[in-house]
Design a protein around this motif. Structure first.
Motif, PDB file in Angstrom:
ATOM      1  N   UNK A 183       0.834  -1.205   0.000  1.00  0.00           N
ATOM      2  CA  UNK A 183       0.000   0.000   0.000  1.00  0.00           C
ATOM      3  C   UNK A 183       0.870   1.256   0.000  1.00  0.00           C
ATOM      4  N   UNK A 184       0.452   2.239  -0.790  1.00  0.00           N
ATOM      5  CA  UNK A 184       1.075   3.556  -0.818  1.00  0.00           C
ATOM      6  C   UNK A 184       0.416   4.454   0.230  1.00  0.00           C
ATOM      7  N   UNK A 185       1.226   5.338   0.814  1.00  0.00           N
ATOM      8  CA  UNK A 185       0.695   6.313   1.752  1.00  0.00           C
ATOM      9  C   UNK A 185       1.237   7.687   1.383  1.00  0.00           C
ATOM     10  N   UNK A 186       0.412   8.702   1.511  1.00  0.00           N
ATOM     11  CA  UNK A 186       0.793  10.066   1.152  1.00  0.00           C
ATOM     12  C   UNK A 186       1.434  10.764   2.359  1.00  0.00           C
ATOM     13  N   UNK A 187       2.316  11.743   2.070  1.00  0.00           N
ATOM     14  CA  UNK A 187       2.982  12.482   3.150  1.00  0.00           C
ATOM     15  C   UNK A 187       2.783  13.987   2.984  1.00  0.00           C
ATOM     16  N   UNK A 188       2.731  14.661   4.123  1.00  0.00           N
ATOM     17  CA  UNK A 188       2.668  16.127   4.151  1.00  0.00           C
ATOM     18  C   UNK A 188       3.967  16.638   4.764  1.00  0.00           C
ATOM     19  N   UNK A 189       4.707  17.444   4.007  1.00  0.00           N
ATOM     20  CA  UNK A 189       5.991  17.955   4.481  1.00  0.00           C
ATOM     21  C   UNK A 189       5.806  19.199   5.339  1.00  0.00           C
ATOM     22  N   UNK A 190       6.455  19.196   6.505  1.00  0.00           N
ATOM     23  CA  UNK A 190       6.433  20.335   7.410  1.00  0.00           C
ATOM     24  C   UNK A 190       7.768  21.077   7.326  1.00  0.00           C
ATOM     25  N   UNK A 191       7.697  22.411   7.264  1.00  0.00           N
ATOM     26  CA  UNK A 191       8.909  23.221   7.187  1.00  0.00           C
ATOM     27  C   UNK A 191       8.685  24.503   7.961  1.00  0.00           C
ATOM     28  N   UNK A 192       9.573  24.783   8.900  1.00  0.00           N
ATOM     29  CA  UNK A 192       9.425  25.947   9.764  1.00  0.00           C
ATOM     30  C   UNK A 192       8.065  25.965  10.453  1.00  0.00           C
ATOM     31  N   UNK A 193       7.611  24.790  10.861  1.00  0.00           N
ATOM     32  CA  UNK A 193       6.363  24.674  11.595  1.00  0.00           C
ATOM     33  C   UNK A 193       5.100  24.739  10.763  1.00  0.00           C
TER      34      UNK A 193
END
Length: 289
Positions: A114-124
Motif C-alpha cells: 500500500x502507498x501512503x501520502x505524506x505532508x511535508x512540514x517546514x518551519x512549523x
C-alpha cells in the motif's frame, strides 16, 4: 479487562541519534504488534527511549556500500508478521491509521503493498504546494518487497536509503490516511541533509551517464537524472533557473514566506546535485565512486 488487540504488522524505524523525534514517532504506532528500531550506534539516548516505548532495538553495522539499513532490516529481522511498515523517526501517523491499517491488511487479498501520502512540514508549517502529494510505498508484505539498488558505489550519503524506492512483486493500492513528515525542522537540518542527498544524486547520476555513454540506455536513472537533466542538459546550470522553476511551476509561492525559503533552499540542492556530478566527471576518483 482484556488487552486491546494489536494490529498484526511489524514496524521498522531506522535511526541514528533521533532522541528528539523518537517519542512522537513511536507513540503514533503503539498499536502495532511489533516495532523494530534499527540503530546506527546512537549516542544521544535514543536506544533507551526506544526500549521505554516497547521497541526492540537492533544495531546495524554498515559496510560502506550495500546493503543499506532498510534493505538489511528486511532481509535479517525475525518478523512475527507478514506485513511490515517502514516509518522514519521524523514521520507521524494520524490516529485513524490504526483502524485503516488493520482493515487494509485483513482485506488485502492479492494486494502486495500500500502507498501512503505524506505532508511535508517546514518551519512549523505544512507546505501544501511542496512535495505534495508525495506517495510512498511503505506498507507491504515483507517477503515481496525490497528497496531498489541504483548503484554499488560509496555514495557518501550515510547508511540509510536516500531516494531509493520500494519495489514489490504484486499489485498495490493506496491508503486514505496521510503522514506528517517533520524532515526539516530547521534550515541547518535542511542543509546538512541535502548536502548528503546531493552526494547520492551526483554518484547515481554519474553512474547512469556512464552507462548511457556505453549504450546501456535501459539503466535506471536517479530522480536528479530525470528531473534536473531533462530541463538543464548542459553541465553548467544557471543557479537562478531551478529556483524560478521551484517557485513558479510548483506554485510554492502560495505557501508564503516558508514556501519562498523552501524554494530557494531546494534550488541550491538541485544545483549542488548537478555541480557535484560535473565535478566527479572531471576528477580522478576511486573505482567505487
Amino acid at each position: 479487562m482484556s488487552t486491546p488487540r494489536k494490529v498484526p504488522i511489524s514496524v521498522i524505524v531506522p535511526i541514528k541519534n533521533e532522541a528528539g523525534n523518537l517519542p512522537r514517532c513511536l507513540e503514533c504506532v503503539r498499536w502495532a504488534d511489533e516495532i523494530f528500531v534499527v540503530d546506527s550506534q546512537s549516542t544521544d539516548g535514543s536506544v533507551g527511549l526506544a526500549q521505554q516505548h516497547g521497541a526492540q532495538v537492533v544495531q546495524f553495522e554498515f559496510n560502506g556500500t550495500w546493503p543499506k539499513k532498510k534493505n538489511w532490516a528486511l532481509e535479517n529481522l525475525p518478523f512475527h508478521n507478514e506485513w511490515v511498515f517502514i516509518l522514519d523517526a521524523d514521520e507521524v501517523l494520524p490516529p485513524e491509521a490504526e483502524q485503516e491499517f488493520s482493515k487494509a491488511i485483513a482485506e488485502a487479498g492479492e494486494i502486495a503493498g500500500y502507498w501512503i501520502n505524506r505532508r511535508f512540514m517546514f518551519m512549523g508549517k505544512w507546505l501544501r504546494h511542496s512535495y505534495y502529494p508525495n506517495w510512498n510505498l511503505r506498507l507491504f508484505r515483507h517477503s515481496l518487497g525490497r528497496y531498489e539498488k541504483l548503484t554499488e558505489a560509496d555514495t557518501r550519503s550515510g547508511d540509510n536509503e536516500v531516494h531509493e524506492h520500494v519495489i514489490v512483486r504484486g499489485a498495490t493500492s493506496r491508503l486514505r490516511c496521510e503522514m506528517d513528515h517533520y524532515a526539516f525542522p530547521t534550515v541547518e537540518v535542511f542543509i546538512e541533509k541535502h548536502n548528503r542527498y546531493s552526494n547520492w544524486e551526483a554518484r547515481v547520476l554519474r553512474r547512469a551517464n556512464a552507462f548511457r555513454q556505453r549504450g546501456a540506455h535501459q539503466q535506471r536513472r536517479s530522480r536528479a537524472s530525470s528531473k534536473v537533466e531533462a530541463v538543464f542538459p548542459a553541465p553548467a546550470v544557471p543557479a537562478a533557473a531551478p529556483f524560478s522553476l521551484h517557485l513558479c511551476l510548483a506554485k510554492r509561492f502560495l505557501d508564503g514566506r516558508e514556501g519562498y525559503y523552501f524554494a530557494r533552499l531546494h534550488a541550491v540542492y538541485e544545483f549542488l546535485s548537478v555541480a557535484k556530478t560535473y565535478e566527479l566527471t572531471r576528477t580522478k576518483t576511486a573505482p567505487n565512486d
